[in-house]
Design a protein around this motif. Structure first.
Motif, PDB file in Angstrom:
ATOM      1  N   GLN A   1      32.687  32.503  19.234  1.00 28.75           N
ATOM      2  CA  GLN A   1      32.717  33.669  18.355  1.00 28.75           C
ATOM      3  C   GLN A   1      34.064  34.387  18.454  1.00 28.75           C
ATOM      4  OE1 GLN A   1      29.330  36.270  18.698  1.00 28.75           O
ATOM      5  NE2 GLN A   1      30.383  37.997  17.756  1.00 28.75           N
ATOM      6  N   ASN A   2      34.585  34.518  19.668  1.00 27.04           N
ATOM      7  CA  ASN A   2      35.893  35.158  19.835  1.00 27.04           C
ATOM      8  C   ASN A   2      36.983  34.386  19.116  1.00 27.04           C
ATOM      9  OD1 ASN A   2      34.780  37.169  21.439  1.00 27.04           O
ATOM     10  ND2 ASN A   2      35.211  36.110  23.361  1.00 27.04           N
ATOM     11  N   MET A   3      36.889  33.065  19.168  1.00 24.87           N
ATOM     12  CA  MET A   3      37.914  32.255  18.490  1.00 24.87           C
ATOM     13  C   MET A   3      37.784  32.337  16.977  1.00 24.87           C
ATOM     14  SD  MET A   3      38.480  28.890  20.900  1.00 24.87           S
ATOM     15  CE  MET A   3      36.785  28.598  21.361  1.00 24.87           C
ATOM     16  N   ILE A   4      36.558  32.415  16.472  1.00 25.73           N
ATOM     17  CA  ILE A   4      36.396  32.577  15.018  1.00 25.73           C
ATOM     18  C   ILE A   4      36.923  33.935  14.578  1.00 25.73           C
ATOM     19  CG2 ILE A   4      34.691  32.757  13.158  1.00 25.73           C
ATOM     20  CD1 ILE A   4      33.008  30.702  14.568  1.00 25.73           C
TER      21      ILE A   4
ATOM     22  N   VAL B   1      44.450  25.517  14.003  1.00 27.50           N
ATOM     23  CA  VAL B   1      44.058  24.150  14.345  1.00 27.50           C
ATOM     24  C   VAL B   1      43.727  24.047  15.832  1.00 27.50           C
ATOM     25  CG1 VAL B   1      44.869  21.772  14.543  1.00 27.50           C
ATOM     26  CG2 VAL B   1      45.308  23.075  12.448  1.00 27.50           C
ATOM     27  N   LYS B   2      44.556  24.654  16.665  1.00 30.86           N
ATOM     28  CA  LYS B   2      44.303  24.606  18.109  1.00 30.86           C
ATOM     29  C   LYS B   2      43.010  25.329  18.464  1.00 30.86           C
ATOM     30  CE  LYS B   2      49.106  24.111  19.637  1.00 30.86           C
ATOM     31  NZ  LYS B   2      48.865  22.775  20.239  1.00 30.86           N
ATOM     32  N   LEU B   3      42.761  26.451  17.820  1.00 33.72           N
ATOM     33  CA  LEU B   3      41.535  27.196  18.092  1.00 33.72           C
ATOM     34  C   LEU B   3      40.298  26.397  17.680  1.00 33.72           C
ATOM     35  CD1 LEU B   3      42.570  30.802  16.973  1.00 33.72           C
ATOM     36  CD2 LEU B   3      42.111  30.033  19.302  1.00 33.72           C
ATOM     37  N   GLU B   4      40.367  25.767  16.521  1.00 27.57           N
ATOM     38  CA  GLU B   4      39.207  25.012  16.042  1.00 27.57           C
ATOM     39  C   GLU B   4      39.003  23.737  16.862  1.00 27.57           C
ATOM     40  OE1 GLU B   4      39.508  24.577  11.815  1.00 27.57           O
ATOM     41  OE2 GLU B   4      39.238  26.728  11.460  1.00 27.57           O
ATOM     42  N   THR B   5      40.092  23.165  17.368  1.00 23.96           N
ATOM     43  CA  THR B   5      39.953  22.030  18.289  1.00 23.96           C
ATOM     44  C   THR B   5      39.261  22.473  19.571  1.00 23.96           C
ATOM     45  OG1 THR B   5      41.951  20.971  17.408  1.00 23.96           O
ATOM     46  CG2 THR B   5      41.210  20.278  19.578  1.00 23.96           C
ATOM     47  N   ALA B   6      39.618  23.663  20.032  1.00 21.86           N
ATOM     48  CA  ALA B   6      38.986  24.213  21.234  1.00 21.86           C
ATOM     49  C   ALA B   6      37.505  24.506  20.985  1.00 21.86           C
ATOM     50  CB  ALA B   6      39.708  25.475  21.679  1.00 21.86           C
ATOM     51  N   ILE B   7      37.190  24.940  19.776  1.00 21.45           N
ATOM     52  CA  ILE B   7      35.778  25.191  19.436  1.00 21.45           C
ATOM     53  C   ILE B   7      34.965  23.915  19.578  1.00 21.45           C
ATOM     54  CG2 ILE B   7      34.207  25.689  17.514  1.00 21.45           C
ATOM     55  CD1 ILE B   7      36.218  27.800  16.562  1.00 21.45           C
ATOM     56  N   ASP B   8      35.494  22.807  19.055  1.00 22.45           N
ATOM     57  CA  ASP B   8      34.784  21.526  19.153  1.00 22.45           C
ATOM     58  C   ASP B   8      34.637  21.077  20.606  1.00 22.45           C
ATOM     59  OD1 ASP B   8      34.201  21.097  16.490  1.00 22.45           O
ATOM     60  OD2 ASP B   8      36.125  20.162  16.065  1.00 22.45           O
TER      61      ASP B   8
ATOM     62  N   LEU C   1      17.571  24.323  20.729  1.00 22.04           N
ATOM     63  CA  LEU C   1      18.916  23.870  21.069  1.00 22.04           C
ATOM     64  C   LEU C   1      19.425  22.876  20.034  1.00 22.04           C
ATOM     65  CD1 LEU C   1      18.460  23.354  24.924  1.00 22.04           C
ATOM     66  CD2 LEU C   1      19.514  25.296  23.750  1.00 22.04           C
ATOM     67  N   THR C   2      18.832  22.941  18.832  1.00 22.95           N
ATOM     68  CA  THR C   2      19.231  21.998  17.776  1.00 22.95           C
ATOM     69  C   THR C   2      20.383  22.531  16.941  1.00 22.95           C
ATOM     70  OG1 THR C   2      17.620  22.919  16.201  1.00 22.95           O
ATOM     71  CG2 THR C   2      16.873  21.131  17.642  1.00 22.95           C
ATOM     72  N   ASN C   3      20.716  23.807  17.081  1.00 21.55           N
ATOM     73  CA  ASN C   3      21.832  24.366  16.314  1.00 21.55           C
ATOM     74  C   ASN C   3      23.158  23.845  16.863  1.00 21.55           C
ATOM     75  OD1 ASN C   3      20.217  25.963  14.608  1.00 21.55           O
ATOM     76  ND2 ASN C   3      20.110  27.586  16.145  1.00 21.55           N
ATOM     77  N   SER C   4      24.026  23.462  15.960  1.00 22.92           N
ATOM     78  CA  SER C   4      25.341  22.962  16.358  1.00 22.92           C
ATOM     79  C   SER C   4      26.406  24.013  16.061  1.00 22.92           C
ATOM     80  CB  SER C   4      25.656  21.669  15.599  1.00 22.92           C
ATOM     81  OG  SER C   4      26.959  21.219  15.920  1.00 22.92           O
ATOM     82  N   TYR C   5      27.341  24.154  16.990  1.00 31.32           N
ATOM     83  CA  TYR C   5      28.417  25.136  16.839  1.00 31.32           C
ATOM     84  C   TYR C   5      29.775  24.445  16.721  1.00 31.32           C
ATOM     85  CZ  TYR C   5      24.770  28.390  18.156  1.00 31.32           C
ATOM     86  OH  TYR C   5      23.598  29.122  18.178  1.00 31.32           O
ATOM     87  N   THR C   6      29.756  23.182  16.325  1.00 32.33           N
ATOM     88  CA  THR C   6      31.012  22.482  16.070  1.00 32.33           C
ATOM     89  C   THR C   6      31.624  23.012  14.780  1.00 32.33           C
ATOM     90  OG1 THR C   6      29.890  20.729  14.843  1.00 32.33           O
ATOM     91  CG2 THR C   6      30.164  20.405  17.219  1.00 32.33           C
ATOM     92  N   THR C   7      32.910  22.740  14.592  1.00 35.24           N
ATOM     93  CA  THR C   7      33.577  23.236  13.385  1.00 35.24           C
ATOM     94  C   THR C   7      32.952  22.657  12.123  1.00 35.24           C
ATOM     95  OG1 THR C   7      35.224  21.468  13.650  1.00 35.24           O
ATOM     96  CG2 THR C   7      35.787  23.654  14.510  1.00 35.24           C
ATOM     97  N   SER C   8      32.533  21.388  12.173  1.00 30.74           N
ATOM     98  CA  SER C   8      31.915  20.786  10.986  1.00 30.74           C
ATOM     99  C   SER C   8      30.593  21.460  10.666  1.00 30.74           C
ATOM    100  CB  SER C   8      31.721  19.283  11.192  1.00 30.74           C
ATOM    101  OG  SER C   8      30.896  19.035  12.318  1.00 30.74           O
TER     102      SER C   8
END
Length: 375
Positions: free
Chosen positions: A86-89, A116-123, A260-267
């Motif tokens: 959330q902080n990165m978003i 790009v670096k932030l979203e890579t870190a999110i994944d 725990l089925t929710n995904s928080y990946t960038t996609s």
């Protein structure tokens, strides 16, 4: 009363009372040394039965409390990872807002590079956050497996399928490559990643089963003696909740499902991930403000549900603590000895035993008085 040598009634009576007092003394000693009023079923049959059941229930409640503690720890770990995402978003929204302004100019490339670096870190956070080997933030934690095809009942593969990190939405196929009179080679394939693994399995005897561990696929299959007739089958990975036993009984009211089925990946959140260029122009940056906002809204909604589950678990844990306290108190009221009362009984029985020994000696001595008649 006639004087008799053959039978000393006084001594018999004294001995009977001595034995009675001695048994009572031993009971008091047992209770005082153990601290329990009921040390075996003979002490109080009904009390023993009730307290034993309550004691077993207390053990189950303590185990359930441990389960809730683990569930709370798991949810807290998931929430900690979501908080960083959330902080990165939030930072991505700031970058998109800066890039959407005309005064940014040539700095957009730098802003996009940081995005790009932030979203890579999110994944990375979404795919690496685990609790005891269970993925928490990429949707795999709630994956469940269902076996379909004729193999489920007639070709040696039972419906027992165990997941070890399989991803929700993945599917697998299994087929027999070679077969002999005593064994069958099964090839499994993850149709999502094209990963394959072949294992030769000895055909179990009638009535027995064997577990086949496809470690490369993250699956275990249970096969039976019908394996010799193995036909192609498919395993589809669906979604479901992680269920925790939070009560002492078997039933829906004693379980809690943690999603725990929710995904928080960038996609899953609708972000571009490692794709560059989203903030390269003013118009694309303006559009990405909406993209990042929608991603944040999705995350907040899912995180709020996780927070509600954490509160639910906390209340259940508090209720379990109260239940453990009350059942323990109930067992104590039934089984524990009243030490003051038992000490009084012990003192009384000790005195009576000593008196009984003295009286038995007197009774035995009285019979010898008959000898004076022969002088």
């Amino acid at each position: 009363m006639a004087l008799s040598v053959q039978t000393n009634n006084a001594a018999i009576t004294a001995l009977k009372n001595l034995n009675t007092n001695n048994r009572s003394l031993n009971i008091s000693l047992n209770r005082l040394s153990s601290g329990f009023r009921i040390n075996n079923a003979a002490d109080d049959a009904s009390g023993f039965a009730v307290s034993s059941k309550l004691n077993a229930q207390t053990g189950r409640l303590k185990a359930a409390s441990d389960n809730v503690t683990q569930a709370v720890a798991m949810v807290k770990m998931a929430d900690a990872g979501i908080n960083e995402i959330q902080n990165m978003i939030n930072r991505i929204q700031v970058l998109a807002t800066q890039a959407a302004s005309a005064n940014t100019g040539t700095e957009r490339a730098k802003l996009d590079a940081e995005r790009v670096k932030l979203e890579t870190a999110i994944d990375k956070i979404a795919n690496s956050t685990q609790y005891n080997g269970i993925s928490l933030l990429n949707g795999a934690g709630g994956a469940t497996a269902g076996l379909s095809g004729t193999a489920a009942t007639t070709a040696g593969v039972n419906a027992t399928v165990t997941l070890n990190g399989a991803n929700s939405g993945d599917s697998y196929t299994f087929s027999a490559v070679t077969a002999t009179a005593t064994s069958v080679t099964i090839t499994g394939q993850d149709t999502t990643t094209s990963t394959t693994q072949s294992i030769t399995v000895t055909i179990p005897s009638a009535g027995s089963t064997t577990t086949v561990d496809f470690t490369d696929l993250g699956l275990k299959l249970t096969v039976d003696s019908n394996l010799s007739g193995f036909a192609a089958s498919a395993v589809t990975i669906g979604t479901g909740n992680s269920t925790f036993q939070v009560g002492s009984e078997n039933g829906a009211n004693n379980r809690i499902d943690v999603n725990l089925t929710n995904s928080y990946t960038t996609s899953a959140l609708g972000l571009d991930g490692s794709v560059s260029g989203a903030l390269s122009t003013q118009s694309s940056a303006q559009a990405y403000i909406t993209t990042a906002t929608n991603a944040l809204d999705t995350l907040i909604t899912q995180r709020a549900d996780l927070g509600a589950t954490q509160n639910q678990l906390s209340f259940v844990q508090a209720n379990l603590a109260t239940s453990i306290e009350q059942t323990t108190a109930a067992v104590s009221a039934i089984r524990d000895a009243d030490m003051a009362s038992e000490m009084a009984n012990f003192t009384k029985n000790q005195i009576l035993t000593q008196a009984g020994i003295s009286m038995l000696a007197q009774a035995n001595q009285a019979a010898q008085n008959i000898l004076s008649l022969f002088r």
